[in-house]
Scaffold this motif. Structure first.
Motif, PDB file in Angstrom:
ATOM      1  N   LYS A   4      -1.237   4.787   5.978  1.00  0.00           N
ATOM      2  CA  LYS A   4      -0.835   3.439   5.546  1.00  0.00           C
ATOM      3  C   LYS A   4      -0.962   2.455   6.698  1.00  0.00           C
ATOM      4  O   LYS A   4      -1.515   1.362   6.560  1.00  0.00           O
ATOM      5  N   LEU A  20     -11.598   3.691  -1.170  1.00  0.00           N
ATOM      6  CA  LEU A  20     -11.309   2.252  -1.274  1.00  0.00           C
ATOM      7  C   LEU A  20     -12.584   1.451  -1.492  1.00  0.00           C
ATOM      8  O   LEU A  20     -12.614   0.497  -2.279  1.00  0.00           O
ATOM      9  N   THR A  72      -9.959   8.213   2.432  1.00  0.00           N
ATOM     10  CA  THR A  72      -9.396   6.963   1.916  1.00  0.00           C
ATOM     11  C   THR A  72     -10.392   5.829   2.034  1.00  0.00           C
ATOM     12  O   THR A  72     -10.541   5.021   1.113  1.00  0.00           O
ATOM     13  N   GLN A 117       0.474  -3.405  -6.180  1.00  0.00           N
ATOM     14  CA  GLN A 117       0.529  -2.190  -5.383  1.00  0.00           C
ATOM     15  C   GLN A 117      -0.813  -1.482  -5.426  1.00  0.00           C
ATOM     16  O   GLN A 117      -1.457  -1.424  -6.466  1.00  0.00           O
ATOM     17  N   ILE A 118      -1.226  -0.980  -4.260  1.00  0.00           N
ATOM     18  CA  ILE A 118      -2.440  -0.174  -4.202  1.00  0.00           C
ATOM     19  C   ILE A 118      -1.985   1.240  -3.897  1.00  0.00           C
ATOM     20  O   ILE A 118      -1.380   1.504  -2.856  1.00  0.00           O
ATOM     21  N   THR A 127      -4.924  -7.496   1.710  1.00  0.00           N
ATOM     22  CA  THR A 127      -3.788  -7.428   0.794  1.00  0.00           C
ATOM     23  C   THR A 127      -3.316  -8.801   0.340  1.00  0.00           C
ATOM     24  O   THR A 127      -2.656  -8.908  -0.686  1.00  0.00           O
ATOM     25  N   ILE A 169       0.867  -1.183   0.000  1.00  0.00           N
ATOM     26  CA  ILE A 169       0.000   0.000   0.000  1.00  0.00           C
ATOM     27  C   ILE A 169       0.894   1.220   0.000  1.00  0.00           C
ATOM     28  O   ILE A 169       1.726   1.379   0.876  1.00  0.00           O
ATOM     29  N   GLU A 213      -3.431  -0.931   6.678  1.00  0.00           N
ATOM     30  CA  GLU A 213      -2.786  -2.217   6.412  1.00  0.00           C
ATOM     31  C   GLU A 213      -3.525  -3.417   6.978  1.00  0.00           C
ATOM     32  O   GLU A 213      -3.686  -4.418   6.293  1.00  0.00           O
TER      33      GLU A 213
END
Lengths: 221, 297
Positions: free
Chosen positions: B103, B145, B141, B119-120, B112, B71, B107
């Motif tokens: 981040k 997302l 965010t 990669q995001i 993930t 991320i 996480e």
């Protein structure tokens, strides 16, 4: 079941054990993970669907990025070429790999020589989250091309749209197609990776295909 | 020069709010067409735009993780965001710090492991700054997302809280942040109410900490309700747009851009119809093919 779910929402599974069945098997489709014995948790925003007799649940959501899955038809653009394979961009997290020999009626001597930037229509033969997806331009059921391969005859126009719209447009009876069919003659390939390819045969018809493409894009979200 | 009272005897703060009022929030997902997911959020006078790309091929080989997605967060302030125009450098320490908080917060929340070696990218831009950067970055965010369809275990809501004259207050604005009031940022998961970020740079005595953190959690829940409503409305509109209703008299009416109907001149444009289907109100031009009447109001 509520009509819309967001990530973190619980969906009750209502599992009824059949007589003599110690461990009910169920199929959780895209957007769901098992939370506990009787419920699943949604990881995406969308509409939950279920088929309780077949024990299948999934969340219908929309996104623009494609996640490769074996057996699906995709439109890709060649981004790199090596002696053994081509790298193809299919709008996913990684570029996919297309074996140079994965075409109908091709031998080591008569390999097709494709250039970078060529548009191809292929089927995903293998997809796994840990490796790059593999494509093939042969229909594995019949060992023939069946429409897969390079798209380079005539005037080709490719547009990108969201995955949800592509899924719906794969239905021939969608109102957009019935409307456009009345006015224009065109050939279209709707792939599940969010790409639609329109083909026409004359320069004049190209303008009409662009009109069609814009019509589709405006219908998108 | 008189100093403004941060909390006047009547219990009102500098912008007229009570101690436990959050600022007015308005948020909207899907604002950028080129990003995989995007959102715009305003909390009071602080405005933030978020864009999410991914999962996609990582730009640097060094950023590839073999078993999960990497991320990467980038935060930037627009030059006109603060009261004095200032060009912010990309590697400003403050911005890098905010990016690393975002981040860390996401996480554990994003799945993930479904996208190894990819990669995001999350890009956040603050368009106007009036206090509460980390909280607005996290909220923006979250919405971006969810809009991008990236699988998450839950979604995150963040809020700040502080203390003025021994009274715990919620959602500090810039004036309150710049004063000597301590500030704590709390980010919680919406459903499970687990804390994913607890951040403070100021000194706060441990006796008031409990009250302040609890108040921040309450603020998060209020923000969560607003974001929840906006996200659900967005999905509803999204799926409403993708459905097309076919009437029994065989004339399809579905939402078309006005530009499109002008281009298709050979079709006869019908009356402008305002109708409500499934509670979603929309206006559109019905395309008729020989049918004159499409009743209904």
């Amino acid at each position: 079941m509520s009509s819309y779910v967001l990530p973190g929402d619980s969906i009750p599974l209502n599992l009824i054990l059949l007589p003599g069945e110690p461990d009910p098997k169920l199929i959780l489709g895209p957007g769901l993970i098992r939370q506990d014995e009787d419920s699943a948790m949604s990881t995406k925003a969308g509409i939950p669907h279920s088929n309780e007799t077949e024990r299948k649940w999934f969340v219908e959501s929309n996104q623009r990025r494609y996640v490769p899955s074996a057996g699906e038809d995709v439109l890709g653009i060649i981004t790199a070429k090596t002696s053994e394979y081509y790298r193809v961009d299919i709008g996913a997290a990684h570029a996919a790999v297309l074996d140079s020999l994965a075409f109908e009626g091709v031998t080591r001597r008569s390999k097709p020589n494709l250039k970078v930037g060529t548009l191809i229509y292929a089927q995903i033969s293998e997809a796994n989250k840990d490796i790059d997806a593999e494509l093939t331009c042969i229909n594995p059921a019949t060992n023939r091309a069946d429409g897969y391969g390079v798209l380079d005859k005539g005037y080709i126009y490719m547009i990108k749209c969201s995955l949800g719209l592509c899924r719906r447009l794969r239905n021939e009876e969608h109102p957009i197609w019935t409307r456009l069919r009345q006015k224009y003659k065109f050939e279209v390939i709707v792939a599940v990776n969010g790409r639609i390819c329109l083909k026409s045969n004359s320069a004049r018809a190209t303008i009409e295909t662009i009109e069609i493409a814009n019509a589709i894009k405006e219908h998108d979200v | 020069m008189s100093r403004k009272e941060l909390l006047n005897p009547a219990g009102l703060r500098v912008d007229g709010r009570r101690a436990t009022d959050i600022r007015r929030i308005s948020c909207k997902p899907s604002v950028l067409s080129q990003a995989d997911g995007s959102a715009y959020i305003e909390q009071g006078n602080t405005k933030c735009l978020a864009a999410v790309y991914g999962p996609r091929e990582p730009r640097q080989k060094s950023a590839i993780l073999h078993n999960r997605a990497n991320i990467s967060v980038g935060v930037s302030f627009a030059p006109f965001a603060t009261s004095e125009r200032k060009k912010w450098s990309k590697s400003d320490k403050r911005l890098l710090e905010i990016a690393s908080f975002v981040k860390q917060t996401f996480e554990p929340v994003i799945q993930t492991t479904s996208f190894p070696r990819s990669q995001i990218d999350i890009f956040l831009q603050i368009l106007q700054f009036d206090g509460g950067t980390i909280q607005i970055c996290i909220n923006a965010t979250t919405m971006a997302l969810v809009d991008a369809g990236i699988p998450m275990n839950d979604y995150v809501c963040a809020c700040t809280a502080g203390v003025i004259q021994n009274v715990p207050i919620l959602d500090l604005n810039l004036i309150e942040e710049s004063s000597d009031s301590p500030e704590v940022t709390v980010a919680i998961l919406a459903d499970s109410e687990k804390v994913t970020l607890l951040q403070s740079e100021s000194r706060l005595d441990v006796d008031s900490f409990q009250a302040v953190a609890q108040l921040a959690k309450i603020g998060c829940k209020e923000i969560r309700n607003v974001m929840d409503a906006a996200l659900r409305k967005n999905i509803k509109d999204l799926f409403g747009k993708m459905e097309a209703k076919i009437k029994t008299d065989q004339s399809a009416d579905f939402r078309l851009g006005l530009n499109l109907s002008r281009r298709l001149e050979n079709f006869k444009a019908g009356p402008i119809i305002r109708s409500a289907v499934n509670g979603v109100r929309y206006t559109h031009i019905a395309i008729l093919s020989g049918h004159q009447n499409l009743g209904g109001k």
